[in-house]
Write a protein that holds these residues in place. Structure first.
Motif, PDB file in Angstrom:
ATOM      1  N   GLN A 134     -22.359  55.275 -23.298  1.00 41.65           N
ATOM      2  CA  GLN A 134     -21.395  55.520 -22.049  1.00 41.65           C
ATOM      3  C   GLN A 134     -21.658  54.673 -21.251  1.00 41.65           C
ATOM      4  OE1 GLN A 134     -23.785  57.669 -24.488  1.00 41.65           O
ATOM      5  NE2 GLN A 134     -22.323  59.553 -24.056  1.00 41.65           N
ATOM      6  N   SER A 184     -18.323  60.039 -20.972  1.00 37.78           N
ATOM      7  CA  SER A 184     -19.719  61.273 -21.188  1.00 37.78           C
ATOM      8  C   SER A 184     -18.461  61.229 -23.148  1.00 37.78           C
ATOM      9  CB  SER A 184     -18.858  62.317 -20.970  1.00 37.78           C
ATOM     10  OG  SER A 184     -17.590  63.579 -20.323  1.00 37.78           O
ATOM     11  N   ARG A 185     -17.605  61.125 -23.119  1.00 36.87           N
ATOM     12  CA  ARG A 185     -18.115  61.614 -25.044  1.00 36.87           C
ATOM     13  C   ARG A 185     -18.941  60.650 -25.665  1.00 36.87           C
ATOM     14  NH1 ARG A 185     -13.010  61.712 -28.615  1.00 36.87           N
ATOM     15  NH2 ARG A 185     -11.806  63.104 -24.861  1.00 36.87           N
ATOM     16  N   SER A 186     -19.235  61.819 -26.561  1.00 33.24           N
ATOM     17  CA  SER A 186     -20.413  61.891 -27.696  1.00 33.24           C
ATOM     18  C   SER A 186     -19.541  61.036 -28.755  1.00 33.24           C
ATOM     19  CB  SER A 186     -21.696  62.633 -27.681  1.00 33.24           C
ATOM     20  OG  SER A 186     -22.697  62.286 -28.639  1.00 33.24           O
ATOM     21  N   SER A 194     -26.249  63.756 -25.697  1.00 31.09           N
ATOM     22  CA  SER A 194     -25.391  62.819 -25.184  1.00 31.09           C
ATOM     23  C   SER A 194     -26.154  62.211 -23.892  1.00 31.09           C
ATOM     24  CB  SER A 194     -25.370  64.445 -24.334  1.00 31.09           C
ATOM     25  OG  SER A 194     -24.651  64.998 -25.565  1.00 31.09           O
ATOM     26  N   SER A 217     -28.330  67.182 -26.173  1.00 30.72           N
ATOM     27  CA  SER A 217     -27.148  67.717 -26.659  1.00 30.72           C
ATOM     28  C   SER A 217     -27.040  68.853 -25.185  1.00 30.72           C
ATOM     29  CB  SER A 217     -26.827  67.889 -27.853  1.00 30.72           C
ATOM     30  OG  SER A 217     -26.048  66.307 -27.727  1.00 30.72           O
ATOM     31  N   LEU A 220     -26.397  68.878 -21.508  1.00 25.82           N
ATOM     32  CA  LEU A 220     -24.848  68.131 -20.374  1.00 25.82           C
ATOM     33  C   LEU A 220     -23.708  68.612 -21.024  1.00 25.82           C
ATOM     34  CD1 LEU A 220     -24.851  66.294 -18.589  1.00 25.82           C
ATOM     35  CD2 LEU A 220     -24.622  64.576 -20.405  1.00 25.82           C
ATOM     36  N   ASN A 221     -23.925  70.387 -21.179  1.00 24.32           N
ATOM     37  CA  ASN A 221     -22.723  70.758 -21.092  1.00 24.32           C
ATOM     38  C   ASN A 221     -21.731  71.157 -20.426  1.00 24.32           C
ATOM     39  OD1 ASN A 221     -23.837  73.014 -19.495  1.00 24.32           O
ATOM     40  ND2 ASN A 221     -25.310  74.638 -20.254  1.00 24.32           N
ATOM     41  N   LEU A 225     -22.211  69.442 -16.639  1.00 26.43           N
ATOM     42  CA  LEU A 225     -21.122  67.846 -16.852  1.00 26.43           C
ATOM     43  C   LEU A 225     -20.945  67.576 -14.963  1.00 26.43           C
ATOM     44  CD1 LEU A 225     -20.863  65.244 -18.149  1.00 26.43           C
ATOM     45  CD2 LEU A 225     -18.729  66.543 -18.363  1.00 26.43           C
TER      46      LEU A 225
END
Length: 262
Positions: A134, A184-186, A194, A217, A220-221, A225
């Protein structure tokens, strides 16, 4: 002095093309003899230079030397250190400061949170290909368009076999980051991890660094976020206001970290 400074500002706005004496006279409503006298002094002092072939004037190299000594006396790492500490204490996550080094992103500093994590750059001085992770994606998305295309061309072969990253994915993510203002894309390359990152922009709106959060992970729901992004963006804006464009960290991060030329 005010007239001389007005001439310098006008020369700055004329970019590489420069300005003719008559252009300056007309724009500033000064007589040609007055402009000529002031320009002669500025040239003699190295604040301006004259192109005899085109009869145009531009900013002089000595002016840039003075500018390099101006601005905030602290470098990017000094400016950001208290911010990283504050963020890691507030968010209780690990915070990274990344800067560009050629076709890579380098971890200039980090502040540990209480949760053990893995990251693409690892410790301070670690590097990752621009576009992977990221933080580096946030930097890449906000480079000058020509620079960004050169980075994509050079780095795509280096990304072969790196998860799902290919040209379509990379360009789609770049457009997404530019639209949202954060990455933010994993990619799934670090299972259970994440992250989210925002660019640190210079006065022209181009990325010189990134603030990045690395965490497990579940922390960072979708609910958390937007809160994290908002905090990062506020801190990034505060950093941008303090940037010294002549900070050597922004040009030679590897050398500053003791890793040789960047």
């Amino acid at each position: 002095m005010q007239r001389g400074l007005a001439i310098l500002r006008l020369l700055a706005s004329s970019n590489e093309a420069g300005a003719r004496l008559t252009d300056i006279s007309r724009a500033l409503d000064l007589t040609p003899p007055t402009v000529h006298r002031l320009l002669k002094i500025l040239v003699e002092e190295g604040m301006a230079e004259a192109d005899k072939a085109t009869k145009r004037y531009r900013l002089g190299i000595d002016l840039f030397g003075l500018a390099a000594q101006a601005g905030n006396p602290n470098n990017l790492r000094d400016i950001c250190r208290p911010i990283l500490l504050r963020l890691s204490a507030t968010l209780r996550d690990t915070i990274f400061l990344l800067v560009r080094s050629g076709f890579d992103a380098v971890c200039l500093d980090r502040s540990e949170g209480p949760f053990p994590i893995r990251s693409f750059t690892g410790d301070i001085g670690g590097r990752v290909t621009l576009g992977v992770g990221q933080g580096s994606l946030a930097i890449m998305a906000f480079l000058h368009a020509e620079e960004r295309e050169e980075v994509i061309r050079f780095n795509l072969p280096r990304m072969q076999g790196v998860g799902i990253i290919d040209e379509v994915y990379l360009r789609t993510e770049i457009a997404r980051v530019r639209d949202l203002g954060y990455a933010s894309r994993s990619t799934g390359l670090l299972p259970g991890m994440s992250g989210v990152a925002v660019p640190v922009l210079d006065r022209d709106g181009y990325a010189v660094a990134a603030l990045s959060v690395g965490t497990i992970s579940e922390r960072l729901n979708e609910e958390r976020l937007p809160v994290v992004v908002d905090i990062l963006k506020r801190e990034s804006t505060a950093i941008s206001r303090q940037l010294n464009p002549f900070d050597p960290v922004l040009r030679r991060p590897a050398a500053i970290l003791g890793g040789g030329p960047a």
